[in-house]
Design an enzyme around this catalytic site. Structure first.
Site, mmCIF file in Angstrom:
data_model
loop_
_atom_site.group_PDB
_atom_site.id
_atom_site.type_symbol
_atom_site.label_atom_id
_atom_site.label_comp_id
_atom_site.label_asym_id
_atom_site.label_seq_id
_atom_site.Cartn_x
_atom_site.Cartn_y
_atom_site.Cartn_z
ATOM 1 N N HIS A 59 47.111 54.868 80.906
ATOM 2 C CA HIS A 59 46.786 56.180 81.479
ATOM 3 C C HIS A 59 45.514 56.109 82.328
ATOM 4 O O HIS A 59 45.420 56.752 83.384
ATOM 5 C CB HIS A 59 46.590 57.213 80.371
ATOM 6 C CG HIS A 59 47.854 57.898 79.954
ATOM 7 N ND1 HIS A 59 48.600 58.675 80.800
ATOM 8 C CD2 HIS A 59 48.494 57.925 78.756
ATOM 9 C CE1 HIS A 59 49.654 59.156 80.160
ATOM 10 N NE2 HIS A 59 49.617 58.710 78.915
ATOM 11 N N GLY A 107 46.817 59.820 69.707
ATOM 12 C CA GLY A 107 45.855 59.362 70.698
ATOM 13 C C GLY A 107 45.939 60.201 71.958
ATOM 14 O O GLY A 107 46.926 60.916 72.184
ATOM 15 N N CYS A 161 55.081 60.300 74.386
ATOM 16 C CA CYS A 161 53.827 60.622 75.072
ATOM 17 C C CYS A 161 53.680 62.126 75.176
ATOM 18 O O CYS A 161 54.644 62.834 75.510
ATOM 19 C CB CYS A 161 53.830 59.995 76.473
ATOM 20 S SG CYS A 161 52.311 60.280 77.404
ATOM 21 N N LEU A 162 52.486 62.628 74.880
ATOM 22 C CA LEU A 162 52.247 64.063 74.928
ATOM 23 C C LEU A 162 52.442 64.633 76.325
ATOM 24 O O LEU A 162 52.728 65.817 76.479
ATOM 25 C CB LEU A 162 50.830 64.374 74.419
ATOM 26 C CG LEU A 162 50.575 64.047 72.948
ATOM 27 C CD1 LEU A 162 49.128 64.344 72.583
ATOM 28 C CD2 LEU A 162 51.529 64.805 72.039
ATOM 29 N N HIS A 190 48.795 51.857 75.503
ATOM 30 C CA HIS A 190 49.398 53.061 76.076
ATOM 31 C C HIS A 190 48.327 53.923 76.741
ATOM 32 O O HIS A 190 48.500 54.384 77.875
ATOM 33 C CB HIS A 190 50.108 53.838 74.967
ATOM 34 C CG HIS A 190 50.828 55.062 75.440
ATOM 35 N ND1 HIS A 190 52.194 55.177 75.432
ATOM 36 C CD2 HIS A 190 50.362 56.241 75.931
ATOM 37 C CE1 HIS A 190 52.552 56.363 75.898
ATOM 38 N NE2 HIS A 190 51.445 57.028 76.203
ATOM 39 N N GLU A 191 47.222 54.111 76.036
ATOM 40 C CA GLU A 191 46.155 54.953 76.582
ATOM 41 C C GLU A 191 45.407 54.264 77.722
ATOM 42 O O GLU A 191 45.000 54.908 78.682
ATOM 43 C CB GLU A 191 45.182 55.341 75.465
ATOM 44 C CG GLU A 191 45.829 56.138 74.362
ATOM 45 C CD GLU A 191 46.635 57.310 74.896
ATOM 46 O OE1 GLU A 191 47.757 57.526 74.407
ATOM 47 O OE2 GLU A 191 46.174 57.998 75.821
ATOM 48 N N GLN A 237 44.861 63.045 80.623
ATOM 49 C CA GLN A 237 45.910 63.878 80.042
ATOM 50 C C GLN A 237 45.446 65.301 79.752
ATOM 51 O O GLN A 237 46.263 66.180 79.464
ATOM 52 C CB GLN A 237 46.436 63.257 78.747
ATOM 53 C CG GLN A 237 47.304 62.040 78.974
ATOM 54 C CD GLN A 237 47.845 61.534 77.660
ATOM 55 O OE1 GLN A 237 47.164 60.795 76.951
ATOM 56 N NE2 GLN A 237 49.061 61.933 77.334
#
Length: 271
Positions: free
Chosen positions: A215, A121, A169-170, A211-212, A126
């Site tokens: 952000h 995702g 997380c990326l 999670h997203e 990001q």
């Protein structure tokens, strides 16, 4: 997760959700396909086809966010992942009000970099674009699972029951730690054409969404960690702060050792 590199439930195997990940679990309205003519029909039947999970209602802000302009959605390819502590990750994300071809191209590019970086995702901030947009695919493989696009998402309910997961997380390469979140959520959002819909999510999709969604509220996954868990990744966060300073020549905009931790409702950003 959407931004996460991978997720692992505590005290269980990686195969906890094999069926959930590989069989259709979302109405077709979510799919990143060219067949958008069926959107209206699917919106009208969505709540009947989606399981309803035990939930506890919590109010959330209905105040309209600032609308993104064409300039706010400008981007260059290839997209690049923004890493902590870049201030872009804490900036306010604007509401999308233009559902045009540029948005569809951005979604394609976000999926592309998500797969290339082994994510499941990704949120728009990001990749340096401060708008309310996320994409994810719980399977994490191009051509498998379901590609999900959520625009201007909001949370209307979440379950009282919570569960710990080992999240990555990326934007935090190489960092993984336990985060506790609600097991299910009910969300309101728009699809890639701007159609409004409501859906209940549970299991892995619910976790990826949360999670997203964080952000999009400027909340990072370590903001959700307990003090004890946070201590275990403190050195790694400091290393990312130093990497930012070495790369930019600027002081880190935040420091894990000295900053006051953000206050946030369990599982979500805005309330």
């Amino acid at each position: 997760m959407a931004c996460a590199a991978w997720l692992q439930p505590l005290s269980s195997s990686h195969a906890l959700f094999p069926t959930l990940c590989r069989q259709p679990t979302f109405p077709a309205i979510f799919h990143r396909l060219t067949r958008f003519s069926s959107t209206v029909r699917l919106v009208s039947t969505m709540n009947r086809s989606t399981p309803v999970h035990a939930q506890a209602k919590r109010g959330f802000s209905v105040k309209e966010d600032e609308v993104a302009t064409a300039a706010d959605v400008e981007f260059e390819t290839p997209l690049k992942i923004v890493e902590y502590p870049d201030p872009i990750l804490r900036a306010k994300n604007k509401r999308i009000d233009s559902f045009d071809e540029k948005l569809k191209i951005l979604v394609d590019e976000m999926f592309d970099i998500m797969y290339k970086t082994d994510g499941i995702g990704l949120s728009a901030p990001q990749v340096g674009i401060n708008v309310q947009l996320m994409v994810f695919n719980p399977v994490g493989e191009r051509g498998e699972g379901e590609e999900i696009v959520l625009v201007n998402p909001r949370v209307s309910r979440y379950s009282q029951k919570t569960r710990p997961f080992n999240e990555g997380c990326l934007s935090f390469p190489g960092i993984y730690a336990d985060v506790v979140r609600p097991e299910s959520v009910k969300i309101d959002a728009r699809d890639i054409n701007g159609a409004r819909f409501t859906v209940n999510l549970s299991g892995l999709p619910a976790r990826v969404f949360q999670h997203e969604f964080d952000h999009l509220q400027g909340i990072l996954f370590f903001d959700r960690m307990s003090e004890g868990v946070l201590e275990t990744v403190c050195a790694q966060l400091q290393a990312l702060e130093k990497k930012y300073e070495d790369k930019t020549g600027l002081p880190s905009p935040e420091r894990i050792q000295t900053r006051k931790r953000m206050k946030a409702a369990t599982g979500f950003g805005k309330s």
